[in-house]
Scaffold this motif. Structure first.
Motif, short mmCIF file in Angstrom:
data_model
loop_
_atom_site.label_atom_id
_atom_site.label_comp_id
_atom_site.label_asym_id
_atom_site.label_seq_id
_atom_site.Cartn_x
_atom_site.Cartn_y
_atom_site.Cartn_z
N LYS A 50 -2.56 -9.96 10.44
CA LYS A 50 -2.01 -8.66 10.01
C LYS A 50 -2.99 -7.52 10.29
O LYS A 50 -2.61 -6.51 10.90
CB LYS A 50 -1.69 -8.69 8.50
CG LYS A 50 -0.77 -9.81 8.07
CD LYS A 50 -0.46 -9.74 6.59
CE LYS A 50 -1.68 -9.99 5.70
NZ LYS A 50 -2.21 -11.37 5.79
N SER A 51 -4.22 -7.71 9.86
CA SER A 51 -5.20 -6.63 10.07
C SER A 51 -5.42 -6.40 11.56
O SER A 51 -5.55 -5.26 12.02
CB SER A 51 -6.53 -6.98 9.40
OG SER A 51 -6.36 -7.07 8.01
N THR A 52 -5.50 -7.51 12.29
CA THR A 52 -5.69 -7.39 13.74
C THR A 52 -4.58 -6.53 14.35
O THR A 52 -4.84 -5.62 15.15
CB THR A 52 -5.66 -8.80 14.37
OG1 THR A 52 -6.68 -9.58 13.75
CG2 THR A 52 -5.89 -8.73 15.86
N PHE A 95 -8.37 1.24 4.92
CA PHE A 95 -8.80 -0.10 5.26
C PHE A 95 -8.69 -1.08 4.12
O PHE A 95 -8.66 -0.71 2.95
CB PHE A 95 -10.23 -0.07 5.79
CG PHE A 95 -10.32 0.69 7.07
CD1 PHE A 95 -9.97 0.09 8.26
CD2 PHE A 95 -10.67 2.03 7.07
CE1 PHE A 95 -10.00 0.81 9.44
CE2 PHE A 95 -10.71 2.75 8.24
CZ PHE A 95 -10.37 2.14 9.43
N GLN A 96 -8.67 -2.33 4.52
CA GLN A 96 -8.57 -3.41 3.55
C GLN A 96 -9.74 -3.33 2.57
O GLN A 96 -9.55 -3.47 1.38
CB GLN A 96 -8.61 -4.73 4.30
CG GLN A 96 -8.32 -5.93 3.43
CD GLN A 96 -7.97 -7.15 4.28
OE1 GLN A 96 -8.15 -7.14 5.49
NE2 GLN A 96 -7.46 -8.17 3.63
N ARG A 97 -10.91 -3.11 3.10
CA ARG A 97 -12.05 -2.88 2.23
C ARG A 97 -12.41 -1.41 2.43
O ARG A 97 -12.80 -1.01 3.50
CB ARG A 97 -13.21 -3.80 2.61
CG ARG A 97 -12.89 -5.23 2.23
CD ARG A 97 -13.77 -6.20 2.97
NE ARG A 97 -13.28 -7.55 2.80
CZ ARG A 97 -12.34 -8.11 3.59
NH1 ARG A 97 -11.83 -7.44 4.60
NH2 ARG A 97 -11.94 -9.33 3.38
N ALA A 172 -2.08 1.44 6.63
CA ALA A 172 -2.78 1.08 5.41
C ALA A 172 -2.88 -0.43 5.29
O ALA A 172 -1.88 -1.14 5.32
CB ALA A 172 -2.06 1.67 4.20
N ASP A 173 -4.12 -0.90 5.16
CA ASP A 173 -4.36 -2.34 5.06
C ASP A 173 -4.58 -2.68 3.59
O ASP A 173 -5.65 -2.44 3.05
CB ASP A 173 -5.59 -2.70 5.90
CG ASP A 173 -5.66 -4.17 6.22
OD1 ASP A 173 -4.97 -4.96 5.54
OD2 ASP A 173 -6.41 -4.54 7.14
N GLU A 174 -3.55 -3.26 2.97
CA GLU A 174 -3.60 -3.59 1.55
C GLU A 174 -4.12 -2.45 0.68
O GLU A 174 -5.13 -2.59 0.00
CB GLU A 174 -4.45 -4.83 1.32
CG GLU A 174 -3.85 -6.04 2.01
CD GLU A 174 -4.42 -7.35 1.48
OE1 GLU A 174 -4.48 -7.48 0.24
OE2 GLU A 174 -4.78 -8.19 2.28
#
Ligand SMILES: Nc1ncnc2c1ncn2[C@@H]1O[C@H](COP(=O)(O)OP(=O)(O)OP(=O)(O)O)[C@@H](O)[C@H]1O
Ligand SMILES: [Mg+2]
Lengths: 238, 369
Positions: A50-52, A95-97, A172-174
């Motif tokens: 997903k992030s990729t 980002f996710q983080r 938006a990643d999570e």
């Protein structure tokens, strides 16, 4: 291009990471299309790519093969500099983080983003920064440093930072991954509002089916492939 | 203040220890240049001023005496004096024999062997404040500075070049050597019988000085007559060894700040991969990243240079406290060059880290933990 063309499209997108001598396949032929103004959720088990996919959509990275079209521009053949400019002008990343700059205040973090955008097509008025912070409920904490904030607050700063230049596309990643249900609902409503009022296209990765339900459509992924929902929905929110 | 400036500054303050160490290292380079060169400058100025202040019109140096302190050993035959006295416009000639730096009472001093009869005739003379002028071999006259810094008194005995001397007088400091002894005695000790290091020459009138120099140049080929009034300048210009020394020390300072900034910024880039990745992800161009890193280095250098300036003066004060007979001249010119070079070294040192940072792949930094 016509208004009917998808703002984001991938064609047989493949991404293989090289980790030392080992090839790590992350995406194995992904075809998706996202219309202007659509709010799309991406779901799938951890490690499915997903992030990729999100990074490729935003031009952060180049695919191994296949194509990514962002607003009609083929990112897979664009130079680093071209992708950087497109990202700066069109995309807001969460980002996710949440990677905030630890040495600056909340407002400082937004000001850096503003300085970066000011090199491009969009001049962001200073007022916009405080307005956006109010929007994510952090108006009173803009002079704090990231370390003095809760995880949820930090995530909201990251979201605010992605929104200051009113990008046409928010990736938006999570964004709600670290939030409790109240904060999470607030963020989701915010994204919904942006999508509804500013017609921003939103692509959001989430593990939470309820969060996914706020979007118009959910793309489901597994093992580097799209298993459901890849084609554009016919009627994005009007 | 722009946010990018604040970002650079806050990054420095965020890593205080590292910043402090880097700043001190840059400062050290500056101190190195200003104090070492200042010491050399000071010694040279002091030495040439002392010769200038004697008040002779012309200093005649032997052939090939362009390098620093090349007139250490006696090379002019004293006999030449008689010939010079025949030249038109000459009033008097006084030979001086000088040793290389000699260690006396834990500091290096130049011993001056002078001729007590002619020395006062070429200049303002010797002003004795206590005791008397030497009148016999192995007697020595010291100046007031040396007397007080070494706590010597008239009547004490003093070992010079393994010979015992008797201190017979103290004279007003300011010109000539700190320790004056009979030229004959010094010739004997140095096995330089009949030789001098240079001649002090005075002319009959101010207008006779230039023609006299021309005559000296013509009649004594290879000899180097220098006007007393421009002695410091000529001395300095001819001091090739000194210039090389300044260059070497300056190069050291450049290398220090180059390496320090290289290391500091390189580790910063490695530590901050993520933050740089995020800047790139937001859309920062390579130039933007390079600019941010350079700005931070410039800050490091500026603070380092400023501290270096301050610490140089402290070091000077401390050195003079420890060794009162030293002369350290810190000039604006030297400060400015040292600072400019340190800055240049630092900027060059930060180029590679900046380049590395600008090439960082945002995905590598963001996805993988
Ligand atoms: N930079 C990288 N180098 C090597 N392999 C990578 C890299 N980034 C991701 N991968 C691998 O690619 C695959 C997909 O990773 P990705 O981060 O896209 O998954 P994800 O769906 O976002 O997972 P999660 O839900 O845990 O965030 C995983 O097997 C991961 O280990
Ligand atoms: Mg992920």
């Amino acid at each position: 291009m016509s208004a009917g063309d998808p703002i984001l499209q991938t064609i047989d997108l493949v991404k293989v990471y090289r980790s030392g001598k080992v090839d790590v396949p992350a995406l194995l032929g992904v075809d998706i299309a996202i219309e202007r103004g659509e709010f799309v959720a991406i779901m799938g088990p951890s490690g499915c790519g997903k992030s990729t996919l999100l990074h490729l959509l935003g031009g952060l990275d180049r695919p191994t093969s296949g194509r990514v079209l962002l607003d009609g521009v083929d990112l897979s053949i664009s130079s680093d500099g071209q992708r950087t400019r497109l990202r700066r002008d069109l995309v807001g990343f969460v980002f996710q983080r949440f990677n905030l700059l630890p040495t600056l205040t909340v407002l400082g973090n937004l000001e850096v983003a503003r300085a970066i955008h000011s090199n491009g097509r969009k001049i962001v008025p200073a007022q916009q920064l405080t307005d956006t912070l109010e929007l994510v409920g952090l108006g009173s904490k803009m002079h704090r440093r990231p370390m003095e904030l809760s995880l949820g607050e930090q995530q909201r700063v990251a979201i605010a930072r992605a929104l200051i230049h009113k990008p046409s596309i928010v990736l938006a990643d999570e964004p709600t991954g670290n939030l409790d249900s109240v904060n999470s609902d607030n963020i989701l409503r915010l994204l919904q509002d942006l999508n509804g009022n500013l017609k921003q296209t939103i692509v959001m990765i989430t593990h939470n089916p309820e969060a996914a339900a706020t979007g118009h459509r959910t793309i489901e992924m597994r093992d580097g492939k799209v298993v459901r929902g890849g084609a554009a929905s016919r009627h994005p929110a009007e | 203040m722009g946010v990018i400036t604040r970002l650079a500054a806050s990054n420095l303050f965020y890593r205080k220890t590292k910043a402090t160490v880097s700043i001190l290292a840059v400062a050290l380079g500056i101190i190195l240049v200003t104090v070492l060169v200042g010491l050399a400058d000071g010694t040279i100025n002091e030495h040439s001023k002392r010769i200038e202040r004697i008040g002779a019109d012309i200093i005649l140096q032997p052939p090939g005496s362009s390098a620093l302190f090349a007139f250490n050993s006696g090379v002019i035959p004293i006999k030449l004096k008689e010939k010079i006295l025949q030249f038109p416009g000459v009033r008097s000639v006084s030979p001086v024999l000088m040793t290389a730096g000699t260690k006396v009472k834990d500091s290096i001093v130049l011993l001056w062997g002078i001729d007590a009869d002619t020395y006062p005739q070429v200049g303002a003379g010797i002003k004795i404040v206590e005791g008397r002028m030497f009148s016999a071999p192995y007697e020595v006259v010291m100046d007031t500075v040396w007397a007080s810094s070494k706590q010597q008194e008239v009547g004490d005995s003093l070992m010079l070049m393994n010979q015992e001397f008797k201190i017979v007088g103290i004279r007003q400091a300011g010109d000539g050597g700190r320790l004056l002894l009979p030229i004959g005695t010094l010739q004997e000790i140095m096995s330089a019988e009949g030789k001098a290091s240079f001649f002090l020459i005075s002319a009959i009138s101010a207008s006779a000085v230039e023609p006299l120099a021309a005559v000296l140049r013509k009649e004594l080929p290879g000899y180097n007559p220098i006007f007393s009034s421009t002695y410091s300048q000529a001395f300095r210009e001819n001091a090739i060894a000194f210039k090389q020394f300044v260059r070497v020390v300056t190069a050291l300072a450049i290398i220090v700040s180059f390496l320090v900034i290289l290391l500091a910024m390189y580790t910063s880039v490695v530590e901050r991969t993520k933050e740089i990745g995020i800047l790139k992800a937001i859309g920062a161009s390579r130039l933007f990243i390079v600019g941010a890193i350079l700005l931070e280095s410039v800050f490091l250098c500026l603070i380092g240079i400023a501290s270096g300036y301050g610490l140089s003066f402290l070091t000077k004060a401390w050195l003079l406290h420890l060794y009162p007979s030293l002369t350290v001249d810190i000039s604006w010119h030297r400060l400015w060059t040292a600072g400019a070079w340190a800055m240049a070294g630092g900027i060059v040192g930060s180029l590679y880290p900046a380049y590395r940072a600008s090439r960082l792949d945002p995905v590598e930094t963001l996805v993988f933990e």
